[in-house]
Design a protein around this motif. Structure first.
Motif, PDB file in Angstrom:
ATOM      1  N   THR A  21       0.452  91.887  77.360  1.00 38.56           N
ATOM      2  CA  THR A  21       1.554  91.727  76.397  1.00 38.56           C
ATOM      3  C   THR A  21       1.070  92.094  74.999  1.00 38.56           C
ATOM      4  O   THR A  21      -0.141  92.163  74.743  1.00 38.56           O
ATOM      5  CB  THR A  21       2.035  90.262  76.326  1.00 38.56           C
ATOM      6  N   LYS A  22       2.018  92.286  74.100  1.00 39.83           N
ATOM      7  CA  LYS A  22       1.658  92.543  72.705  1.00 39.83           C
ATOM      8  C   LYS A  22       1.019  91.323  72.059  1.00 39.83           C
ATOM      9  O   LYS A  22       0.387  91.424  71.020  1.00 39.83           O
ATOM     10  CB  LYS A  22       2.920  92.928  71.914  1.00 39.83           C
ATOM     11  N   GLU A  23       1.222  90.161  72.661  1.00 32.67           N
ATOM     12  CA  GLU A  23       0.594  88.937  72.126  1.00 32.67           C
ATOM     13  C   GLU A  23      -0.775  88.683  72.771  1.00 32.67           C
ATOM     14  O   GLU A  23      -1.330  87.595  72.654  1.00 32.67           O
ATOM     15  CB  GLU A  23       1.510  87.737  72.330  1.00 32.67           C
ATOM     16  N   HIS A  24      -1.273  89.684  73.503  1.00 31.37           N
ATOM     17  CA  HIS A  24      -2.639  89.668  74.033  1.00 31.37           C
ATOM     18  C   HIS A  24      -2.856  88.720  75.211  1.00 31.37           C
ATOM     19  O   HIS A  24      -3.935  88.186  75.378  1.00 31.37           O
ATOM     20  CB  HIS A  24      -3.647  89.386  72.908  1.00 31.37           C
ATOM     21  N   GLU A  25      -1.821  88.511  76.010  1.00 33.32           N
ATOM     22  CA  GLU A  25      -2.048  87.826  77.285  1.00 33.32           C
ATOM     23  C   GLU A  25      -2.107  88.886  78.390  1.00 33.32           C
ATOM     24  O   GLU A  25      -1.546  89.974  78.244  1.00 33.32           O
ATOM     25  CB  GLU A  25      -0.887  86.863  77.621  1.00 33.32           C
ATOM     26  N   TRP A  26      -2.812  88.546  79.475  1.00 32.30           N
ATOM     27  CA  TRP A  26      -2.779  89.439  80.642  1.00 32.30           C
ATOM     28  C   TRP A  26      -2.202  88.681  81.832  1.00 32.30           C
ATOM     29  O   TRP A  26      -2.227  87.453  81.884  1.00 32.30           O
ATOM     30  CB  TRP A  26      -4.165  89.990  80.990  1.00 32.30           C
ATOM     31  N   VAL A  27      -1.656  89.462  82.764  1.00 26.62           N
ATOM     32  CA  VAL A  27      -1.171  88.878  84.015  1.00 26.62           C
ATOM     33  C   VAL A  27      -1.540  89.842  85.127  1.00 26.62           C
ATOM     34  O   VAL A  27      -1.427  91.053  84.992  1.00 26.62           O
ATOM     35  CB  VAL A  27       0.354  88.608  83.975  1.00 26.62           C
ATOM     36  N   SER A  54      -7.010  76.547  64.114  1.00 26.93           N
ATOM     37  CA  SER A  54      -5.743  77.148  64.493  1.00 26.93           C
ATOM     38  C   SER A  54      -5.397  76.807  65.932  1.00 26.93           C
ATOM     39  O   SER A  54      -6.224  77.001  66.825  1.00 26.93           O
ATOM     40  CB  SER A  54      -5.857  78.666  64.325  1.00 26.93           C
ATOM     41  N   ALA A  55      -4.195  76.264  66.154  1.00 29.59           N
ATOM     42  CA  ALA A  55      -3.707  76.054  67.516  1.00 29.59           C
ATOM     43  C   ALA A  55      -2.747  77.188  67.823  1.00 29.59           C
ATOM     44  O   ALA A  55      -1.689  77.292  67.206  1.00 29.59           O
ATOM     45  CB  ALA A  55      -3.005  74.708  67.634  1.00 29.59           C
ATOM     46  N   ALA A  56      -3.152  78.075  68.738  1.00 29.31           N
ATOM     47  CA  ALA A  56      -2.345  79.260  69.032  1.00 29.31           C
ATOM     48  C   ALA A  56      -1.798  79.169  70.449  1.00 29.31           C
ATOM     49  O   ALA A  56      -2.555  78.958  71.397  1.00 29.31           O
ATOM     50  CB  ALA A  56      -3.193  80.527  68.873  1.00 29.31           C
ATOM     51  N   ASP A  57      -0.477  79.315  70.579  1.00 31.99           N
ATOM     52  CA  ASP A  57       0.144  79.253  71.897  1.00 31.99           C
ATOM     53  C   ASP A  57      -0.317  80.407  72.776  1.00 31.99           C
ATOM     54  O   ASP A  57      -0.492  81.528  72.299  1.00 31.99           O
ATOM     55  CB  ASP A  57       1.672  79.330  71.771  1.00 31.99           C
ATOM     56  N   ILE A  58      -0.467  80.116  74.076  1.00 30.79           N
ATOM     57  CA  ILE A  58      -0.615  81.172  75.077  1.00 30.79           C
ATOM     58  C   ILE A  58       0.760  81.276  75.730  1.00 30.79           C
ATOM     59  O   ILE A  58       1.274  80.288  76.255  1.00 30.79           O
ATOM     60  CB  ILE A  58      -1.665  80.789  76.134  1.00 30.79           C
ATOM     61  N   ASN A  59       1.359  82.453  75.666  1.00 29.50           N
ATOM     62  CA  ASN A  59       2.718  82.594  76.177  1.00 29.50           C
ATOM     63  C   ASN A  59       2.715  83.297  77.520  1.00 29.50           C
ATOM     64  O   ASN A  59       1.946  84.238  77.729  1.00 29.50           O
ATOM     65  CB  ASN A  59       3.558  83.375  75.172  1.00 29.50           C
ATOM     66  N   ILE A 114      -2.880  84.315  84.985  1.00 27.50           N
ATOM     67  CA  ILE A 114      -2.589  84.628  83.581  1.00 27.50           C
ATOM     68  C   ILE A 114      -3.763  84.183  82.709  1.00 27.50           C
ATOM     69  O   ILE A 114      -4.372  83.141  82.966  1.00 27.50           O
ATOM     70  CB  ILE A 114      -1.285  83.911  83.134  1.00 27.50           C
ATOM     71  N   GLY A 115      -4.063  84.971  81.711  1.00 24.40           N
ATOM     72  CA  GLY A 115      -5.124  84.599  80.778  1.00 24.40           C
ATOM     73  C   GLY A 115      -4.936  85.313  79.458  1.00 24.40           C
ATOM     74  O   GLY A 115      -3.895  85.946  79.225  1.00 24.40           O
ATOM     75  N   ILE A 116      -5.939  85.218  78.578  1.00 24.63           N
ATOM     76  CA  ILE A 116      -5.863  85.956  77.314  1.00 24.63           C
ATOM     77  C   ILE A 116      -6.849  87.120  77.361  1.00 24.63           C
ATOM     78  O   ILE A 116      -7.858  87.062  78.068  1.00 24.63           O
ATOM     79  CB  ILE A 116      -6.130  85.053  76.082  1.00 24.63           C
ATOM     80  N   SER A 117      -6.570  88.171  76.615  1.00 24.46           N
ATOM     81  CA  SER A 117      -7.374  89.392  76.707  1.00 24.46           C
ATOM     82  C   SER A 117      -8.713  89.239  75.987  1.00 24.46           C
ATOM     83  O   SER A 117      -8.890  88.354  75.151  1.00 24.46           O
ATOM     84  CB  SER A 117      -6.610  90.560  76.098  1.00 24.46           C
ATOM     85  N   GLY A 121     -12.625  82.549  82.844  1.00 23.49           N
ATOM     86  CA  GLY A 121     -11.832  82.018  81.730  1.00 23.49           C
ATOM     87  C   GLY A 121     -10.328  82.186  81.873  1.00 23.49           C
ATOM     88  O   GLY A 121      -9.597  82.076  80.886  1.00 23.49           O
ATOM     89  N   TRP A 122      -9.852  82.463  83.094  1.00 24.26           N
ATOM     90  CA  TRP A 122      -8.386  82.517  83.315  1.00 24.26           C
ATOM     91  C   TRP A 122      -7.754  81.196  82.932  1.00 24.26           C
ATOM     92  O   TRP A 122      -8.432  80.168  82.879  1.00 24.26           O
ATOM     93  CB  TRP A 122      -8.090  82.870  84.781  1.00 24.26           C
ATOM     94  N   VAL A 123      -6.457  81.185  82.677  1.00 25.32           N
ATOM     95  CA  VAL A 123      -5.812  79.963  82.190  1.00 25.32           C
ATOM     96  C   VAL A 123      -4.977  79.270  83.268  1.00 25.32           C
ATOM     97  O   VAL A 123      -5.195  78.105  83.573  1.00 25.32           O
ATOM     98  CB  VAL A 123      -4.938  80.257  80.945  1.00 25.32           C
ATOM     99  N   VAL A 124      -4.019  80.016  83.844  1.00 31.81           N
ATOM    100  CA  VAL A 124      -3.177  79.400  84.883  1.00 31.81           C
ATOM    101  C   VAL A 124      -2.959  80.355  86.050  1.00 31.81           C
ATOM    102  O   VAL A 124      -3.021  81.575  85.891  1.00 31.81           O
ATOM    103  CB  VAL A 124      -1.781  78.990  84.339  1.00 31.81           C
ATOM    104  N   LYS A 125      -2.704  79.767  87.213  1.00 34.31           N
ATOM    105  CA  LYS A 125      -2.224  80.543  88.357  1.00 34.31           C
ATOM    106  C   LYS A 125      -0.760  80.183  88.533  1.00 34.31           C
ATOM    107  O   LYS A 125      -0.368  79.028  88.348  1.00 34.31           O
ATOM    108  CB  LYS A 125      -3.037  80.205  89.607  1.00 34.31           C
ATOM    109  N   VAL A 126       0.033  81.192  88.877  1.00 31.03           N
ATOM    110  CA  VAL A 126       1.482  80.984  88.906  1.00 31.03           C
ATOM    111  C   VAL A 126       2.115  81.670  90.108  1.00 31.03           C
ATOM    112  O   VAL A 126       1.513  82.544  90.737  1.00 31.03           O
ATOM    113  CB  VAL A 126       2.138  81.553  87.618  1.00 31.03           C
ATOM    114  N   LYS A 127       3.349  81.246  90.387  1.00 31.84           N
ATOM    115  CA  LYS A 127       4.199  81.964  91.340  1.00 31.84           C
ATOM    116  C   LYS A 127       5.264  82.664  90.509  1.00 31.84           C
ATOM    117  O   LYS A 127       6.036  82.023  89.795  1.00 31.84           O
ATOM    118  CB  LYS A 127       4.823  80.957  92.303  1.00 31.84           C
ATOM    119  N   VAL A 128       5.276  83.977  90.583  1.00 29.54           N
ATOM    120  CA  VAL A 128       6.182  84.758  89.738  1.00 29.54           C
ATOM    121  C   VAL A 128       7.571  84.789  90.366  1.00 29.54           C
ATOM    122  O   VAL A 128       7.706  84.964  91.581  1.00 29.54           O
ATOM    123  CB  VAL A 128       5.640  86.198  89.573  1.00 29.54           C
TER     124      VAL A 128
END
Lengths: 174, 454
Positions: free
Chosen positions: A46-52, A102-107, A63-66, A140-147
């Motif tokens: 994403t443009k907000e630097h998350e990966w999926v 800084s507390a930055a959301d992971i979206n 999902i994680g951050i880049s 360092g991944w953040v969450v596992k999800v069902k899309v």
């Protein structure tokens, strides 16, 4: 079909290990001949630097951050994780990282339901700096999800690896 | 004289009663005459202007932080917003901090005094949504917030803006500058030292970045700050999350309204307000009153959340409390504890000399507990953790009314040793000591929605 894709995914080296893994061209050339559905299983950004990264079943994803984000953030001192079972839309927070006051959301890049969270980050938040794009145990991944089906559509519109590299290079210059 | 640090308590009142409490206009009457107020409608459907300025007349920290969060989430994505407010005496911990570690909770409940205000003043305990460490606020401190689009956003940009505002005010005491921690310090010529006058914290959401900071101008409670920000349990707590950094602080020594005007001017200059706002109806003199703000559903919900004990205390990351240096608890693999090998201060002499106490709490829930009297050499067999019926596991840490209830139910003291009287005395003394270190906070916060983390 799905099982072949899953095998390919297993054979793929961890993102943290080698730049070879980042070569989307190589991966495309392997996965395409088998791809009947519209879903291209590459990792997206994403443009907000998350990966999926959606796995071979076209439904479960990580999902994680880049790496770019992990560097830009500086030392991460705490990672807030969501509850398992939470349902989110694309763009909703699925956690947050705290670094340098800084507390930055992971979206979430896609609409999905959280199936597990990376508890390693609770004790070792620095893992997200070291191995941000590693989806293995200890990474360092953040969450596992069902899309959701809607989420699969959203996935298609996200940036591919090379597009993301161009995007970050451009934002560096500006 | 610490400003930012580690330790927390909460105000005990409903949103309605807050309206009746402590209302002090932020701006002087002569200024108010020229100023208009935002209506509930204007706050619900915010302006689409590129530049916006809001000033709150409320000194309630829960309301001000909720107005701020409302502005962060609901002003247009292209807009840049300045928000200014003052809070009544309160301590504000960072999003991921531990109130038991950062604050002297008992002192916050009891209240502090200063020569100008001899009546004890209670201190609200607030957990904000941004990162960083703990700060103290009172009416001599002005909080400034800038909300801007995320692209191109820099951490020092608005601290530099505030430094320019301070320089314009010609402070005789010293020279202000932004330091490497993004805080503003005053280099004082007299003693060749730097004193912190402003602390920064940030919250970044999908398209917007919020930078807020304090500015200590004429705080009457300056000398009490370090006492409030010092927890008696500090030597015994090892916490995940964020530690505060203690810094010496001082007052700038100028009036709050003077400062507010200077920050508004610098903001307008930085973003070329006159060119941008030439055709807009709203001006920089609009005020937010708390009655209008609380009629906005999102702000009211925000206030309820910030005042809830599940937010203030229940959002505390994993921590251990242990009276002796020890390693990780056994059998705890999913959420292991940090090790805490620091030497501990000697126990008070009225406690059993070989007393050992150990607790692990995660989001206020007790995961492990043990109170042992080592002179009976009872080891882990006597820990409360083996008895899941123990009271400690039935309550959240912030719901404990007194430690007597908890210690009495613990199978901790060997019934074959001592006399019934001496055991009762030991239990009582242990409970009193725990009441001192981990003070009950029941009734200091309003009833809360269901827990987020279970």
């Amino acid at each position: 079909m799905a099982s072949i894709a899953r095998c390919l995914r297993l054979a793929r080296p961890s993102a943290a290990l080698t730049s070879l893994a980042r070569s989307s061209v190589a991966r495309q050339s392997i996965t395409r001949p088998f791809s009947i559905s519209a879903i291209n299983l590459e990792k997206r950004y994403t443009k907000e630097h998350e990966w999926v990264d959606i796995s071979g079943d076209g439904e479960t994803a990580v999902i994680g951050i880049s790496e770019y984000a992990a560097q830009a953030l500086g030392d991460v001192v705490f990672v807030e994780l969501p509850e398992v079972g939470k349902v989110v839309k694309a763009g909703d927070p699925v956690g947050a990282v705290e670094s340098v006051k800084s507390a930055a959301d992971i979206n979430s890049p896609v609409s999905c339901k959280i199936t597990s969270v990376n508890t390693v980050l609770e004790e070792k938040p620095g893992t997200i700096n070291q191995l941000p794009e590693d989806d293995s145990r200890g990474g360092g991944w953040v969450v596992k999800v069902k899309v959701t089906p809607e989420g699969v559509q959203e996935f298609e519109s996200l940036m591919k690896e090379d597009e993301y590299a161009e995007f970050t290079a451009a934002s560096e210059e500006s | 004289m610490a400003f930012i640090t580690r330790t927390g308590r909460a105000s005990g009142c409903s949103v309605q009663s807050l309206l009746r409490r402590n209302f002090q206009p932020l701006f002087s009457p002569h200024q108010c005459q020229q100023q208009r107020s935002f209506t509930q409608r204007q706050l619900s459907k915010l302006s689409t202007n590129k530049l916006q300025i809001y000033k709150s007349t409320s000194t309630n920290p829960y309301i001000n932080l909720s107005i701020e969060d409302h502005l962060l989430r609901n002003t247009p994505l292209h807009s840049t917003v300045l928000f200014l407010y003052k809070n009544r005496p309160c301590v504000v911990i960072g999003r991921n901090q531990n109130p038991w570690l950062e604050l002297n909770l008992a002192l916050c409940q009891k209240g502090i005094t200063c020569p100008a205000k001899p009546q004890p003043q209670k201190i609200d305990i607030v957990r904000r949504r941004s990162g960083g460490g703990t700060v103290f606020h009172d009416e001599g401190n002005v909080n400034w917030t800038v909300i801007s689009p995320k692209p191109g956003w820099k951490k020092d940009k608005h601290a530099e803006m505030v430094v320019r505002a301070l320089k314009r005010l010609d402070i005789s005491k010293g020279n202000p500058r932004v330091n490497e921690r993004h805080d503003i310090v005053l280099d004082v010529d007299d003693d060749k030292s730097s004193y912190k006058i402003s602390g920064s914290a940030y919250k970044v959401i999908q398209h917007r970045a919020l930078h807020h900071g304090t500015c200590l101008l004429e705080s009457p409670y300056l000398n009490s700050i370090s006492e409030v920000l010092k927890s008696p349990a500090e030597p015994y707590i090892k916490a995940n999350g964020v530690d505060s950094v203690r810094s010496p602080v001082c007052n700038v020594g100028i009036g709050t309204e003077e400062f507010i005007d200077a920050v508004v001017d610098e903001f307008k200059f930085l973003y070329d307000w006159d060119a941008e706002n030439a055709s807009y109806k709203l001006d920089e003199n609009m005020l937010v009153h708390e009655d209008a703000a609380l009629k906005v559903e999102k702000i009211k919900k925000g206030v309820e959340e910030l005042m809830s004990d599940t937010w203030i205390y229940g959002q505390t990351p994993n921590f251990i409390f242990s009276t002796t240096p020890r390693e990780k608890p056994r059998g705890e693999e999913v959420h292991p504890c940090p090790e805490d090998l620091r030497p501990r201060p000697p126990l008070p002499s009225h406690l059993p000399p070989k007393l050992r106490i150990f607790f692990q709490f995660r989001y206020g829930k007790c995961l492990k507990a043990g109170v042992f009297n080592a002179y009976h050499n009872m080891g882990f067999n006597s820990q409360m953790g083996t008895d899941t019926d123990s009271e400690i596991f039935k309550h959240k840490l912030y719901h404990i009314r007194t430690w007597e209830d908890i210690v009495v139910s613990a199978g901790a003291l060997d019934e074959s040793c001592g006399t019934p009287e001496s055991r009762a005395r030991d239990r009582h003394n242990i409970a009193m000591w725990l009441n001192h270190l981990l003070p009950p906070v029941v009734g200091t916060a309003v009833p809360s929605p269901p827990d987020v983390y279970e």
